[in-house]
Structure formats: C-alpha cells, structure tokens
Design a protein around this motif. Structure first.
Motif, PDB file in Angstrom:
ATOM      1  N   GLU A 172       0.834  -1.208   0.000  1.00  0.00           N
ATOM      2  CA  GLU A 172       0.000   0.000   0.000  1.00  0.00           C
ATOM      3  C   GLU A 172       0.874   1.266   0.000  1.00  0.00           C
ATOM      4  O   GLU A 172       0.625   2.205  -0.758  1.00  0.00           O
ATOM      5  CB  GLU A 172      -0.867  -0.041   1.259  1.00  0.00           C
ATOM      6  CG  GLU A 172      -1.989   0.927   1.310  1.00  0.00           C
ATOM      7  CD  GLU A 172      -2.855   0.632   2.529  1.00  0.00           C
ATOM      8  OE1 GLU A 172      -2.460   1.023   3.649  1.00  0.00           O
ATOM      9  OE2 GLU A 172      -3.920   0.020   2.349  1.00  0.00           O
ATOM     10  N   ILE A 173       1.898   1.288   0.837  1.00  0.00           N
ATOM     11  CA  ILE A 173       2.806   2.439   0.913  1.00  0.00           C
ATOM     12  C   ILE A 173       3.620   2.554  -0.369  1.00  0.00           C
ATOM     13  O   ILE A 173       3.878   3.664  -0.855  1.00  0.00           O
ATOM     14  CB  ILE A 173       3.694   2.339   2.175  1.00  0.00           C
ATOM     15  CG1 ILE A 173       2.803   2.485   3.421  1.00  0.00           C
ATOM     16  CG2 ILE A 173       4.809   3.384   2.155  1.00  0.00           C
ATOM     17  CD1 ILE A 173       3.492   2.150   4.727  1.00  0.00           C
ATOM     18  N   HIS A 174       3.998   1.425  -0.956  1.00  0.00           N
ATOM     19  CA  HIS A 174       4.718   1.436  -2.228  1.00  0.00           C
ATOM     20  C   HIS A 174       3.859   2.091  -3.316  1.00  0.00           C
ATOM     21  O   HIS A 174       4.335   2.941  -4.084  1.00  0.00           O
ATOM     22  CB  HIS A 174       5.107   0.006  -2.613  1.00  0.00           C
ATOM     23  CG  HIS A 174       6.021  -0.080  -3.777  1.00  0.00           C
ATOM     24  ND1 HIS A 174       5.655  -0.693  -4.951  1.00  0.00           N
ATOM     25  CD2 HIS A 174       7.283   0.375  -3.966  1.00  0.00           C
ATOM     26  CE1 HIS A 174       6.661  -0.616  -5.813  1.00  0.00           C
ATOM     27  NE2 HIS A 174       7.654   0.024  -5.244  1.00  0.00           N
ATOM     28  N   ILE A 175       2.597   1.742  -3.366  1.00  0.00           N
ATOM     29  CA  ILE A 175       1.675   2.353  -4.334  1.00  0.00           C
ATOM     30  C   ILE A 175       1.538   3.847  -4.047  1.00  0.00           C
ATOM     31  O   ILE A 175       1.593   4.684  -4.963  1.00  0.00           O
ATOM     32  CB  ILE A 175       0.301   1.654  -4.315  1.00  0.00           C
ATOM     33  CG1 ILE A 175       0.436   0.227  -4.850  1.00  0.00           C
ATOM     34  CG2 ILE A 175      -0.731   2.435  -5.129  1.00  0.00           C
ATOM     35  CD1 ILE A 175      -0.783  -0.656  -4.577  1.00  0.00           C
ATOM     36  N   ALA A 176       1.375   4.199  -2.773  1.00  0.00           N
ATOM     37  CA  ALA A 176       1.264   5.616  -2.403  1.00  0.00           C
ATOM     38  C   ALA A 176       2.522   6.380  -2.821  1.00  0.00           C
ATOM     39  O   ALA A 176       2.436   7.537  -3.251  1.00  0.00           O
ATOM     40  CB  ALA A 176       1.024   5.753  -0.904  1.00  0.00           C
ATOM     41  N   GLY A 177       3.674   5.734  -2.714  1.00  0.00           N
ATOM     42  CA  GLY A 177       4.918   6.373  -3.153  1.00  0.00           C
ATOM     43  C   GLY A 177       4.907   6.702  -4.632  1.00  0.00           C
ATOM     44  O   GLY A 177       5.386   7.752  -5.052  1.00  0.00           O
ATOM     45  N   ALA A 195      -8.879   4.372  -0.568  1.00  0.00           N
ATOM     46  CA  ALA A 195      -9.119   5.298   0.552  1.00  0.00           C
ATOM     47  C   ALA A 195      -7.901   5.439   1.458  1.00  0.00           C
ATOM     48  O   ALA A 195      -7.527   6.556   1.835  1.00  0.00           O
ATOM     49  CB  ALA A 195     -10.339   4.848   1.354  1.00  0.00           C
ATOM     50  N   ARG A 196      -7.258   4.344   1.807  1.00  0.00           N
ATOM     51  CA  ARG A 196      -6.086   4.422   2.695  1.00  0.00           C
ATOM     52  C   ARG A 196      -4.901   5.062   1.979  1.00  0.00           C
ATOM     53  O   ARG A 196      -4.141   5.823   2.575  1.00  0.00           O
ATOM     54  CB  ARG A 196      -5.737   3.043   3.229  1.00  0.00           C
ATOM     55  CG  ARG A 196      -6.762   2.548   4.250  1.00  0.00           C
ATOM     56  CD  ARG A 196      -6.611   1.076   4.578  1.00  0.00           C
ATOM     57  NE  ARG A 196      -5.266   0.665   4.911  1.00  0.00           N
ATOM     58  CZ  ARG A 196      -4.861   0.347   6.145  1.00  0.00           C
ATOM     59  NH1 ARG A 196      -5.707   0.377   7.133  1.00  0.00           N
ATOM     60  NH2 ARG A 196      -3.618  -0.029   6.348  1.00  0.00           N
ATOM     61  N   ILE A 197      -4.753   4.779   0.707  1.00  0.00           N
ATOM     62  CA  ILE A 197      -3.677   5.401  -0.080  1.00  0.00           C
ATOM     63  C   ILE A 197      -3.946   6.901  -0.211  1.00  0.00           C
ATOM     64  O   ILE A 197      -3.029   7.712  -0.097  1.00  0.00           O
ATOM     65  CB  ILE A 197      -3.538   4.700  -1.446  1.00  0.00           C
ATOM     66  CG1 ILE A 197      -3.033   3.275  -1.233  1.00  0.00           C
ATOM     67  CG2 ILE A 197      -2.614   5.488  -2.381  1.00  0.00           C
ATOM     68  CD1 ILE A 197      -3.084   2.387  -2.449  1.00  0.00           C
ATOM     69  N   ALA A 198      -5.202   7.273  -0.406  1.00  0.00           N
ATOM     70  CA  ALA A 198      -5.567   8.699  -0.483  1.00  0.00           C
ATOM     71  C   ALA A 198      -5.192   9.412   0.809  1.00  0.00           C
ATOM     72  O   ALA A 198      -4.675  10.537   0.779  1.00  0.00           O
ATOM     73  CB  ALA A 198      -7.060   8.849  -0.777  1.00  0.00           C
TER      74      ALA A 198
END
Length: 156
Positions: A21-26, A73-76
C-alpha cells in the motif's frame, strides 16, 4: 520515492500488505500536481507566496482524485498527509505518510531541480538528521539514517 519507501518498510518490519500500500502511495504521492498550473510547476526559480500556496494544494488534489475509489481510501489518506510536519500532528499522521515524507524529502534534495543541482548525499543526510522529530517522525528518520545504504544505492 516508492522504492525507497518499500525498502524502509522492510527495515521497519511492516507487513507485506501495508508495505504494498505504501509502495503504491509512493508512486502516486504527487499525482495531485496535475492540478497545479505548469507556470508554477515548471518555474525555474523560487516560488513566491501565492505560487507556494498553490503548490501546497497538490496533496489534497491527489487525495481527492483517489478518494472516489473505495479501494484507494487508505492510499488517499497517505497522499493527503505526506507533507505534514511531524511536530505539528505527530502520531495523527498516518505511518505511510511519515515514511513517504522522509523518502520524498530525500528525493527532492538528492535530485536535480530546475532551480538547483542535486545536493550531496552528506548534505541530504544532515538535513534528515537535523529535522528528525521536527519535520519527520524520529523513528522513521532514524531507521533511514541507520540504513543509509538504501539512499546510497538509489542515488549512486
């Protein structure tokens, strides 16, 4: 940013689903810059106060773009808070945002910009140390500093 964040998540012992999830957010943390005028984004010099206020909106714009998809939602939320100062909101900032903040700052300093060259990694390291507990979560910054080879492998 995303690869450094992923490496840092592994150092921190985070579960694979959260790391992913954090990798995608990055990868997506600056998606909101599509809503910032090119004359501001591409300006070769320092931004004035009005331009800086526009630029600071990119986190909210990015979060708004992703908020329409429930699976994001969490990535947002990570994207929305990735420029929050740790000393202002501390633990209220999602951990993913705190990780992205350190990695994004390193990338910003270690990369060539229109208004300056890349800073030496020693200078970048010093800035992370100096701002640990202020701009950055102390534990996240310490983990990166203790594993600085992540940065060296990215920029050398």
């Amino acid at each position: 940013v995303s690869d450094m964040a992923c490496d840092l998540c592994h150092v921190l012992g985070m579960p694979e689903d959260i790391t992913r999830e954090i990798h995608i957010a990055g990868h997506l943390h600056d998606i909101g810059k599509i809503g910032i005028p090119d004359k501001v984004l591409l300006k070769p010099g320092r931004l004035n106060d009005e331009e800086w206020e526009l630029m600071k909106q990119h986190s909210k714009i990015g979060a708004d773009i992703l908020a329409g998809a429930p699976k994001f939602a969490r990535i947002a939320a990570i994207i929305l808070h990735h420029h929050e100062r740790f000393d202002g909101k501390g633990e209220k900032i999602p951990l993913g945002s705190r990780i992205i903040a350190v990695c994004d700052s390193i990338d910003a300093m270690a990369s060539i910009r229109a208004y300056r060259g890349a800073l030496p990694l020693e200078t970048v390291r010093s800035e992370i140390e100096k701002n640990s507990g202020l701009m950055y979560d102390h534990d996240v910054a310490k983990a990166m500093l203790d594993n600085w080879q992540i940065v060296e492998n990215t920029y050398r």
